[in-house]
Design a protein around this motif. Structure first.
Motif, PDB file in Angstrom:
ATOM      1  N   UNK A  15       0.906  -1.333   0.037  1.00 59.06           N
ATOM      2  CA  UNK A  15      -0.081   0.033  -0.095  1.00 59.06           C
ATOM      3  C   UNK A  15       0.862   1.442  -0.039  1.00 59.06           C
ATOM      4  N   UNK A  16       1.830   1.425   0.931  1.00 54.24           N
ATOM      5  CA  UNK A  16       2.739   2.322   1.014  1.00 54.24           C
ATOM      6  C   UNK A  16       3.612   2.609  -0.434  1.00 54.24           C
ATOM      7  N   UNK A  17       3.992   1.573  -1.059  1.00 58.46           N
ATOM      8  CA  UNK A  17       4.611   1.569  -2.134  1.00 58.46           C
ATOM      9  C   UNK A  17       3.754   2.181  -3.255  1.00 58.46           C
ATOM     10  N   UNK A  48       4.637   5.657  -5.316  1.00 63.82           N
ATOM     11  CA  UNK A  48       4.841   5.732  -6.919  1.00 63.82           C
ATOM     12  C   UNK A  48       4.015   6.759  -7.208  1.00 63.82           C
ATOM     13  N   UNK A  49       2.865   6.928  -6.779  1.00 70.69           N
ATOM     14  CA  UNK A  49       1.852   8.114  -7.330  1.00 70.69           C
ATOM     15  C   UNK A  49       2.360   9.484  -6.854  1.00 70.69           C
ATOM     16  N   UNK A  50       2.939   9.583  -5.834  1.00 64.16           N
ATOM     17  CA  UNK A  50       3.501  10.714  -5.024  1.00 64.16           C
ATOM     18  C   UNK A  50       4.542  11.332  -6.056  1.00 64.16           C
ATOM     19  N   UNK A 105       6.507  -0.545 -12.569  1.00 61.53           N
ATOM     20  CA  UNK A 105       6.142   0.943 -12.457  1.00 61.53           C
ATOM     21  C   UNK A 105       7.008   1.710 -13.794  1.00 61.53           C
ATOM     22  N   UNK A 106       6.134   2.679 -14.357  1.00 69.24           N
ATOM     23  CA  UNK A 106       6.699   3.517 -15.471  1.00 69.24           C
ATOM     24  C   UNK A 106       5.747   4.528 -15.878  1.00 69.24           C
ATOM     25  N   UNK A 107       6.143   5.261 -16.921  1.00 68.22           N
ATOM     26  CA  UNK A 107       5.499   6.352 -17.316  1.00 68.22           C
ATOM     27  C   UNK A 107       5.708   6.571 -18.846  1.00 68.22           C
ATOM     28  N   UNK A 145      17.047   8.250  -9.930  1.00 68.18           N
ATOM     29  CA  UNK A 145      16.573   8.998  -8.952  1.00 68.18           C
ATOM     30  C   UNK A 145      15.133   9.263  -8.322  1.00 68.18           C
ATOM     31  N   UNK A 146      14.430   8.658  -9.650  1.00 65.91           N
ATOM     32  CA  UNK A 146      12.917   8.627  -9.078  1.00 65.91           C
ATOM     33  C   UNK A 146      12.775   7.194  -8.390  1.00 65.91           C
TER      34      UNK A 146
END
Length: 161
Positions: A44-46, A50-52, A82-84, A147-148
């Motif tokens: 949940x915290x991860x 990720x969103x933050x 995780x990606x964008x 860094x992200x």
């Protein structure tokens, strides 16, 4: 008689196999962060971290729930991709083969004591094999992603304070 001997041999072999899996992480290219968070809490915290950081959870996979449906108990185990899209576009413009590394993944594993570990292969480690062909711009993207991912992990660990 042969079946009985074979069955006995197979049982002896199964008993000789250690019940605990190897938990040593590779030395190169990995970041491993033990936490005091429980497995479900770390997931949940991860996701929140990720969103933050402006990234997106694009995949999740793990054997734990499917194994439980078959009556097999495994510790919590989840791979979180995780990606964008803007990174996808930039990488594709430099190297089509490098996109096999996307999404980049965090790995959440449940420990024997009920805590969980957050680990990941660094983006620079994943993209390094493609930099010679694609150029240093890909190396710069990898460092940005490092860094992200570090910032995401930092947010996770801050929740433990």
């Amino acid at each position: 008689m042969t079946r009985r001997i074979l069955s006995t041999w197979l049982l002896a072999l199964m008993l000789a196999v250690p019940a605990v899996a190897d938990t040593r992480w590779p030395d190169q290219g990995w970041q491993v962060t033990p936490t005091s968070l429980a497995y479900d809490e770390l997931l949940e915290v991860l996701r929140e971290a990720v969103e933050a950081e402006g990234m997106f959870v694009v995949t999740e996979a793990g054997p734990t729930e499917a194994a439980a449906n078959r009556g097999v108990t495994l510790p919590g185990n989840r791979v979180v991709g995780v990606f964008r899209n803007d990174y996808a576009v930039r990488i594709l413009r430099l190297s089509v083969p490098a996109m096999i590394e996307a999404p980049m993944r965090f790995y959440v594993t449940e420990n024997d004591d009920g805590s969980a570990t957050l680990s990941w292969k660094t983006p620079s480690h994943l993209l390094d094999p493609y930099v010679d062909e694609a150029g240093e711009e890909l190396g710069a993207i990898a460092r940005d992603l490092d860094a992200l991912f570090d910032a995401i992990a930092q947010r996770v660990t801050e929740t433990m304070k």
